[in-house]
Enzyme design. Structure first.
Site, short mmCIF file in Angstrom:
data_model
loop_
_atom_site.label_atom_id
_atom_site.label_comp_id
_atom_site.label_asym_id
_atom_site.label_seq_id
_atom_site.Cartn_x
_atom_site.Cartn_y
_atom_site.Cartn_z
CG HIS A 117 -1.57 -1.20 0.86
ND1 HIS A 117 -2.82 -1.41 2.28
CD2 HIS A 117 -2.71 -1.95 -0.01
CE1 HIS A 117 -3.68 -2.65 1.81
NE2 HIS A 117 -3.32 -2.20 0.70
CB CYS A 125 4.71 14.10 -9.78
SG CYS A 125 4.13 15.48 -11.53
CB CYS A 129 6.10 14.53 -14.44
SG CYS A 129 6.99 15.38 -13.03
CB THR A 196 -4.56 -7.78 8.73
OG1 THR A 196 -4.78 -7.70 7.80
CG2 THR A 196 -4.04 -9.70 8.44
CG ASN A 221 -5.84 -10.70 13.99
OD1 ASN A 221 -4.56 -9.51 13.46
ND2 ASN A 221 -7.25 -9.90 14.53
C1 BV8 Z 1 -7.88 -2.23 -5.98
C2 BV8 Z 1 -3.58 2.93 2.27
C3 BV8 Z 1 -8.27 -2.30 -8.26
C4 BV8 Z 1 -4.19 4.02 3.06
C5 BV8 Z 1 -4.84 1.39 2.29
C6 BV8 Z 1 -13.35 -6.89 -3.42
C7 BV8 Z 1 -14.00 -6.88 -2.41
C8 BV8 Z 1 -14.44 -5.76 -2.13
C9 BV8 Z 1 -13.95 -4.78 -1.84
C10 BV8 Z 1 -13.23 -4.67 -2.76
C11 BV8 Z 1 -12.76 -5.96 -3.83
N1 BV8 Z 1 -12.18 -4.98 -4.44
C12 BV8 Z 1 -11.32 -3.95 -4.23
C13 BV8 Z 1 -11.97 -3.29 -3.52
C14 BV8 Z 1 -12.37 -2.03 -3.10
C15 BV8 Z 1 -11.44 -1.80 -1.71
C16 BV8 Z 1 -11.61 -3.02 -0.77
O1 BV8 Z 1 -10.92 -3.67 -0.49
N2 BV8 Z 1 -12.44 -2.22 -0.14
C17 BV8 Z 1 -12.51 -3.08 1.10
C18 BV8 Z 1 -12.48 -1.66 2.39
C19 BV8 Z 1 -14.39 -3.44 1.24
N3 BV8 Z 1 -9.63 -2.45 -2.24
C20 BV8 Z 1 -9.07 -1.08 -2.86
O2 BV8 Z 1 -9.76 0.04 -3.22
C21 BV8 Z 1 -8.06 -1.86 -3.29
N4 BV8 Z 1 -7.98 -0.97 -4.88
O3 BV8 Z 1 -8.58 -3.06 -5.63
O4 BV8 Z 1 -8.08 -1.97 -6.55
C22 BV8 Z 1 -10.01 -1.55 -7.72
C23 BV8 Z 1 -9.89 -0.18 -8.16
C24 BV8 Z 1 -11.27 0.26 -8.19
C25 BV8 Z 1 -12.14 -0.92 -7.79
C26 BV8 Z 1 -12.29 -1.92 -7.57
C27 BV8 Z 1 -10.65 -2.17 -7.60
C28 BV8 Z 1 -6.76 -0.58 -2.08
C29 BV8 Z 1 -6.16 -0.96 -1.63
C30 BV8 Z 1 -5.77 -0.18 -0.65
C31 BV8 Z 1 -6.05 0.66 0.16
N5 BV8 Z 1 -5.53 1.17 1.44
N6 BV8 Z 1 -4.08 2.15 2.96
C32 BV8 Z 1 -3.35 4.80 4.59
O5 BV8 Z 1 -2.51 3.27 5.17
O6 BV8 Z 1 -3.70 5.48 4.76
S1 BV8 Z 1 -6.18 0.09 2.96
C33 BV8 Z 1 -5.76 -0.31 4.97
O7 BV8 Z 1 -6.36 -0.49 5.93
C34 BV8 Z 1 -4.59 0.41 5.59
O8 BV8 Z 1 -3.43 -0.44 4.53
C35 BV8 Z 1 -3.97 -1.07 6.55
O9 BV8 Z 1 -2.99 -2.16 6.25
C36 BV8 Z 1 -5.22 -1.76 5.64
C37 BV8 Z 1 -6.14 -2.63 6.07
O10 BV8 Z 1 -6.48 -3.07 7.56
P1 BV8 Z 1 -5.32 -3.93 8.67
O11 BV8 Z 1 -3.84 -3.51 8.61
O12 BV8 Z 1 -6.15 -5.21 8.61
O13 BV8 Z 1 -5.61 -3.32 9.80
P2 BV8 Z 1 -7.02 -3.17 11.10
O14 BV8 Z 1 -7.08 -2.16 11.78
O15 BV8 Z 1 -8.16 -2.70 9.30
O16 BV8 Z 1 -6.68 -4.66 11.45
C38 BV8 Z 1 -5.99 -4.45 12.23
C39 BV8 Z 1 -6.13 -5.74 12.91
O17 BV8 Z 1 -5.12 -6.58 13.64
C40 BV8 Z 1 -6.95 -6.12 13.82
O18 BV8 Z 1 -8.36 -7.63 13.23
C41 BV8 Z 1 -6.76 -6.25 15.72
O19 BV8 Z 1 -7.45 -7.53 15.99
C42 BV8 Z 1 -5.15 -7.01 15.20
N7 BV8 Z 1 -4.41 -6.25 16.29
C43 BV8 Z 1 -4.24 -4.87 17.38
N8 BV8 Z 1 -3.63 -5.14 18.04
C44 BV8 Z 1 -2.80 -5.90 17.49
C45 BV8 Z 1 -3.40 -7.08 16.74
N9 BV8 Z 1 -3.15 -8.71 16.18
C46 BV8 Z 1 -1.87 -8.57 16.57
N10 BV8 Z 1 -1.44 -8.12 17.95
C47 BV8 Z 1 -1.87 -6.90 18.12
N11 BV8 Z 1 -1.05 -6.42 19.02
#
Ligand code: BV8
Length: 251
Positions: A117, A125, A129, A196, A221
């Site tokens: 990501h 840019c 570019c 994750t 997790n």
């Molecule tokens: C794309 C950058 C093609 C931003 C991020 C198919 C099905 C459904 C939806 C889609 C699909 N294909 C595409 C989509 C849309 C979308 C998507 O997936 N939406 C989801 C929300 C439904 N995906 C996209 O848009 C991707 N692009 O597929 O392009 C396309 C294009 C157009 C239309 C369709 C397809 C791009 C995805 C990238 C987005 N950018 N990050 C930023 O970071 O500022 S994603 C963002 O979420 C972060 O990168 C983050 O890492 C990521 C995932 O979240 P997690 O890392 O899992 O974090 P989270 O808080 O959710 O969970 C933490 C976990 O840790 C928890 O379970 C918790 O219990 C646990 N935890 C907490 N503490 C601990 C722990 N575990 C262990 N130890 C601990 N101490």
């Protein structure tokens, strides 16, 4: 689905690790979807999408600038160090695919890393570019009234993959090549996901790719996420505690 912490048997195995925000939680970096997660303060569409950047680039630069500031104060934890240690042991039988943009894996010594990501400390840019560049600037544009602009006149944006944007093809190819090599050579493959929620695609689909390649799938997790049943083995707990045990490394 057994919740054990006995070390993984990685002899003659290829290991691919997939990390999410939970691996950085013990370093003090907020996750995305936990109680006080990052997205709690903002609608995702407003700060992590091209539309959001187009409509309010100042808000987006403030969001990412604050995260740059926060991440700079954070250090890797035992989970990051355990992943770097197992890489040193396995060499080219190892690959790390991270969803995290905080750069802590590299600070901990990981080298075989695919930042799916993007990276918080890199900008580019918006017109493409030139190549992305290292950038620790915190653009609190509101105070100065201007936004970072490229020499070509384009806007400078964080080199982050936003929602609705494609992941970088070379990154996806590198991950696929790792799965493909294990599959073609009939090598034992272990897929370990840590910290994750498994909701963001295409990263969330990689556990199924590992299963299709005949791999063993392991989840570390804090709690069972929605896709917990995709994993053969689940070790619930903090990744900073569980990963050193599971990987059998001293950190
Ligand atoms: C794309 C950058 C093609 C931003 C991020 C198919 C099905 C459904 C939806 C889609 C699909 N294909 C595409 C989509 C849309 C979308 C998507 O997936 N939406 C989801 C929300 C439904 N995906 C996209 O848009 C991707 N692009 O597929 O392009 C396309 C294009 C157009 C239309 C369709 C397809 C791009 C995805 C990238 C987005 N950018 N990050 C930023 O970071 O500022 S994603 C963002 O979420 C972060 O990168 C983050 O890492 C990521 C995932 O979240 P997690 O890392 O899992 O974090 P989270 O808080 O959710 O969970 C933490 C976990 O840790 C928890 O379970 C918790 O219990 C646990 N935890 C907490 N503490 C601990 C722990 N575990 C262990 N130890 C601990 N101490």
């Amino acid at each position: 689905m057994n919740d054990t912490r006995t070390p993984l048997d990685l002899r003659d195995s290829d290991l691919i690790v997939m990390t999410g925000a939970g691996v950085s939680a013990e370093s003090g970096i907020p996750t995305f979807r936990d109680g006080n997660g990052l997205w709690e303060q903002h609608r995702v569409e407003d700060v992590a999408s091209p539309e959001g950047f187009a409509s309010d680039p100042v808000l987006v630069w403030k969001f990412y600038s604050l995260r740059r500031e926060a991440a700079k104060q954070c250090a890797p934890n035992a989970g990051h160090r355990a992943i770097a240690a197992i890489e040193r042991r396995l060499g080219d039988r190892f690959l790390l695919a991270t969803q995290n943009v905080d750069g802590l894996h590299r600070v901990a010594g990981s080298e075989r890393v695919v930042e799916l990501h993007g990276n918080l400390f890199t900008s580019r840019c918006d017109r493409g570019c030139s190549a992305p560049f290292a950038d620790e600037q915190t653009y609190f544009a509101k105070s100065r009234g201007e936004l970072p602009r490229c020499r070509c006149g384009g806007a400078i944006r964080p080199h982050i993959v936003w929602f609705g944007e494609m992941l970088f093809p070379e990154d996806l190819q590198r991950v696929e090549a790792f799965f493909d090599r294990a599959e073609r050579h009939g090598r034992r493959l272990v897929y370990l996901a840590a910290g994750t929620s498994g909701v963001v695609w295409p990263a969330a689909g990689m556990v199924q790719r590992a299963r299709a390649a005949g791999g063993d799938t392991v989840l570390v997790n804090l709690e069972a996420p929605a896709n917990v049943h995709a994993f053969d083995r689940v070790a619930l707990g903090k990744s900073g505690e569980v990963l050193p045990q599971l990987l059998g490394v001293e950190v």
